[in-house]
Scaffold this active site. Structure first.
Site, short mmCIF file in Angstrom:
data_model
loop_
_atom_site.label_atom_id
_atom_site.label_comp_id
_atom_site.label_asym_id
_atom_site.label_seq_id
_atom_site.Cartn_x
_atom_site.Cartn_y
_atom_site.Cartn_z
N THR A 67 0.83 -1.22 0.00
CA THR A 67 0.00 0.00 0.00
C THR A 67 0.86 1.26 0.00
OG1 THR A 67 -0.23 0.08 2.41
CG2 THR A 67 -1.90 -1.16 1.20
N ASN A 68 2.05 1.19 0.60
CA ASN A 68 2.95 2.35 0.55
C ASN A 68 3.51 2.55 -0.85
OD1 ASN A 68 3.41 3.80 3.23
ND2 ASN A 68 3.40 1.63 3.83
N MET A 84 10.82 -6.71 4.35
CA MET A 84 11.00 -7.42 5.60
C MET A 84 12.35 -8.13 5.75
SD MET A 84 8.50 -6.47 7.30
CE MET A 84 6.97 -5.59 6.98
N ILE A 96 16.50 -7.37 6.79
CA ILE A 96 17.41 -6.35 7.33
C ILE A 96 18.66 -6.32 6.46
CG2 ILE A 96 18.80 -5.67 9.33
CD1 ILE A 96 16.56 -6.73 11.09
N LEU A 97 19.03 -5.13 6.00
CA LEU A 97 20.18 -5.00 5.10
C LEU A 97 21.48 -4.94 5.91
CD1 LEU A 97 18.54 -2.38 2.73
CD2 LEU A 97 18.99 -4.79 2.18
N HIS A 137 8.50 3.45 8.85
CA HIS A 137 8.27 2.60 10.03
C HIS A 137 6.96 3.03 10.71
CE1 HIS A 137 9.23 -0.12 13.27
NE2 HIS A 137 8.81 0.82 14.09
C1 GAR Z 1 3.76 -0.69 6.66
O1 GAR Z 1 2.92 -0.42 7.74
C2 GAR Z 1 5.19 -0.32 6.97
O2 GAR Z 1 5.29 0.84 7.76
C3 GAR Z 1 5.65 -1.52 7.75
O3 GAR Z 1 5.10 -2.62 7.05
C4 GAR Z 1 3.87 -2.22 6.43
C5 GAR Z 1 3.93 -2.58 4.97
O4 GAR Z 1 2.68 -2.37 4.35
N1 GAR Z 1 7.07 -1.59 7.85
C6 GAR Z 1 7.71 -2.02 8.94
O5 GAR Z 1 7.15 -2.46 9.91
C7 GAR Z 1 9.23 -1.93 8.85
N2 GAR Z 1 9.82 -2.10 10.15
P1 GAR Z 1 2.53 -2.20 2.79
O6 GAR Z 1 3.19 -3.42 2.15
O7 GAR Z 1 1.05 -2.21 2.57
O8 GAR Z 1 3.17 -0.91 2.38
#
Ligand code: GAR
Length: 213
Positions: free
Chosen positions: A19-20, A96, A98-99, A115
């Site tokens: 979604t991001n 998901m 870690i680099l 985040h």
């Molecule tokens: C988002 O809420 C992002 O902030 C989080 O994973 C989700 C991904 O959603 N990221 C973390 O927790 C990183 N530590 P999306 O695939 O719908 O963008």
């Protein structure tokens, strides 16, 4: 003029729903990613819905999984792709993995992460996705939010670019809170930070980010 030649090539690294990534695609279409161009989407999972979003938007996609390449091989392959596509900015949008220090050093202040909390709360290893919101609810915070930051060798430890607070409701579940944090904070802040970067408006001063609007 904002021609494709002088825009910064952006790669978005994803693992899930995307979604991001969608927020970035929509912002680019609306002309809100000034001086930037979504040039590549790399997924660590072959079945990530984010890949469908990228394909529908006409953005080239690649799948680079740990399973297929191992940790080191995965990063090597990602770096090869970044070179191939002339990438100057990497956006971690629900990525998901870690680099390594080697990777983050090679792209110093050129990797941005979103985040889903107000760092330094509820962050670091093990805090990702819904777990972050579960932890916030367990602690009983009244405010949470989202953070956009540069990525360095410390998990969620790089310089903060933008943050936005979101109110927690008494009847929130991790799912409803996640949705509100995304809608009110993540989907707004991420395109904004990417646009600021591409326009050269983010300055690093002693490990703090100064925004020159
Ligand atoms: C988002 O809420 C992002 O902030 C989080 O994973 C989700 C991904 O959603 N990221 C973390 O927790 C990183 N530590 P999306 O695939 O719908 O963008």
């Amino acid at each position: 003029m904002d021609t494709s030649e002088n825009r910064i090539n952006i790669a978005v690294l994803v693992s899930g729903g995307g979604t991001n990534l969608q927020a970035l695609i929509d912002a680019e279409k609306a002309g809100r990613v000034k001086s930037g161009r979504l040039a590549l989407v790399i997924s660590s999972k072959p079945d990530a819905y984010a890949l469908v979003r990228a394909q529908e938007a006409g953005i080239p996609t690649e799948v680079v999984s740990k399973k297929q390449y191992g940790s080191e091989g995965m990063e090597k392959h990602i770096r090869r792709l970044l070179e191939m596509y002339g990438i100057k900015l990497i956006v971690l949008a629900g990525f998901m993995s870690i680099l390594s220090r080697e990777f983050t050093t090679a792209y110093d202040h050129r990797i941005i992460n979103v985040h889903p909390s107000l760092i330094p709360a509820f962050c670091g290893e093990g805090f990702y996705g819904l777990r972050v919101h579960e932890a916030a609810l367990q602690r009983g915070v009244k405010l949470t939010g989202a953070t956009i930051h540069f990525v360095n060798e410390v998990c969620d430890g790089g310089p903060i670019i933008l943050q936005k607070a979101v109110t927690v409701s008494p009847d929130d579940t991790a799912q409803t809170l996640q949705k509100r944090v995304m809608e009110e904070a993540e989907w707004k802040l991420l395109p904004q930070a990417v646009s600021l970067f591409c326009q050269g408006k983010l300055e690093i001063e002693q490990d703090f980010v100064k925004i020159n609007e």
